[in-house]
Design an enzyme around this catalytic site. Sequence first.
Site, PDB file in Angstrom:
ATOM      1  N   ALA A   9       1.058  -1.225  -0.090  1.00  0.00           N
ATOM      2  CA  ALA A   9      -0.141  -0.163  -0.031  1.00  0.00           C
ATOM      3  C   ALA A   9       1.080   1.121  -0.013  1.00  0.00           C
ATOM      4  O   ALA A   9       2.170   1.076   0.439  1.00  0.00           O
ATOM      5  CB  ALA A   9      -0.862   0.038   1.170  1.00  0.00           C
ATOM      6  N   SER A  10       0.475   2.300  -0.616  1.00  0.00           N
ATOM      7  CA  SER A  10       1.035   3.461  -0.822  1.00  0.00           C
ATOM      8  C   SER A  10       1.683   4.112   0.565  1.00  0.00           C
ATOM      9  O   SER A  10       2.851   4.792   0.755  1.00  0.00           O
ATOM     10  CB  SER A  10       0.685   4.562  -1.582  1.00  0.00           C
ATOM     11  OG  SER A  10       0.351   3.995  -3.093  1.00  0.00           O
ATOM     12  N   THR A  11       0.726   4.108   1.560  1.00  0.00           N
ATOM     13  CA  THR A  11       0.927   4.946   2.828  1.00  0.00           C
ATOM     14  C   THR A  11       0.503   4.462   3.963  1.00  0.00           C
ATOM     15  O   THR A  11      -0.092   3.071   3.997  1.00  0.00           O
ATOM     16  CB  THR A  11      -0.156   6.390   2.763  1.00  0.00           C
ATOM     17  OG1 THR A  11      -1.302   6.003   2.813  1.00  0.00           O
ATOM     18  CG2 THR A  11       0.286   7.096   1.482  1.00  0.00           C
ATOM     19  N   GLN A  14      -3.032   3.333   4.746  1.00  0.00           N
ATOM     20  CA  GLN A  14      -3.707   2.215   4.123  1.00  0.00           C
ATOM     21  C   GLN A  14      -3.155   1.170   4.430  1.00  0.00           C
ATOM     22  O   GLN A  14      -2.210   0.852   4.938  1.00  0.00           O
ATOM     23  CB  GLN A  14      -3.231   2.276   2.636  1.00  0.00           C
ATOM     24  CG  GLN A  14      -3.827   3.621   2.056  1.00  0.00           C
ATOM     25  CD  GLN A  14      -3.425   3.879   0.540  1.00  0.00           C
ATOM     26  OE1 GLN A  14      -2.116   3.195   0.071  1.00  0.00           O
ATOM     27  NE2 GLN A  14      -4.175   4.825  -0.320  1.00  0.00           N
TER      28      GLN A  14
END
Length: 207
Positions: A9-11, A14
């Site tokens: 996940a990007s961040t 998330q």
Amino acid sequence: MFVRAYLRASTADQDANRARDALTAFAKEKGHRVAGYYTENESGASLQRPELFRLLDDAEPGDVLLVEQVDRLSRLTEGDWQQLRSIIKAKDVRVVALDLPTSQQFLEKPSTDAFTSRILAAINDMLLDMLAAVARKDYDDRIRRQRQGIQKAKEARRYQGKAIDQNKHRRILACLAKGMSIREAAEATGTSTATVQRAKKLQEQAS
């Protein structure tokens, strides 16, 4: 052959483990068990992904790198994608994605002759490259729209920027002050390395 699942996940906000059950069920349906899960919160547009490269380091020739979607593996530029692809090929690791049906042959018993198998593998490589390119375009389009929105807000004097989580930054800086690396500080505070770097940069600008 070992199946190694990669979840990204990007961040930190998330849930990178969101697709874990789906990948487990998919592997079981194909008669396999997931040997290991490699999970991280990093941008797919960056090659700085320790867990992905740990997976590749652990992998043996013929192993499968299982992802939910190709964009979990790459939102990279063409150059970075080709670099990653060359590493995957050198390790002789097969990428299998739930959104790429032609890749799923690598989890099934061969039912075709060697020539047909080579043709199917070539088609799969082409589609993998295409989906990686689409993922990058989607990323670029999203960034462009965000910048356009910010510019319009600035022109209307409505843009204030993203609020900084001061408490989170204090915890990050405390970890860095103890001599932790950026990676260690990110893990200790449950944030991404990008957030740690941002906090460090703001501190340096303020000093």
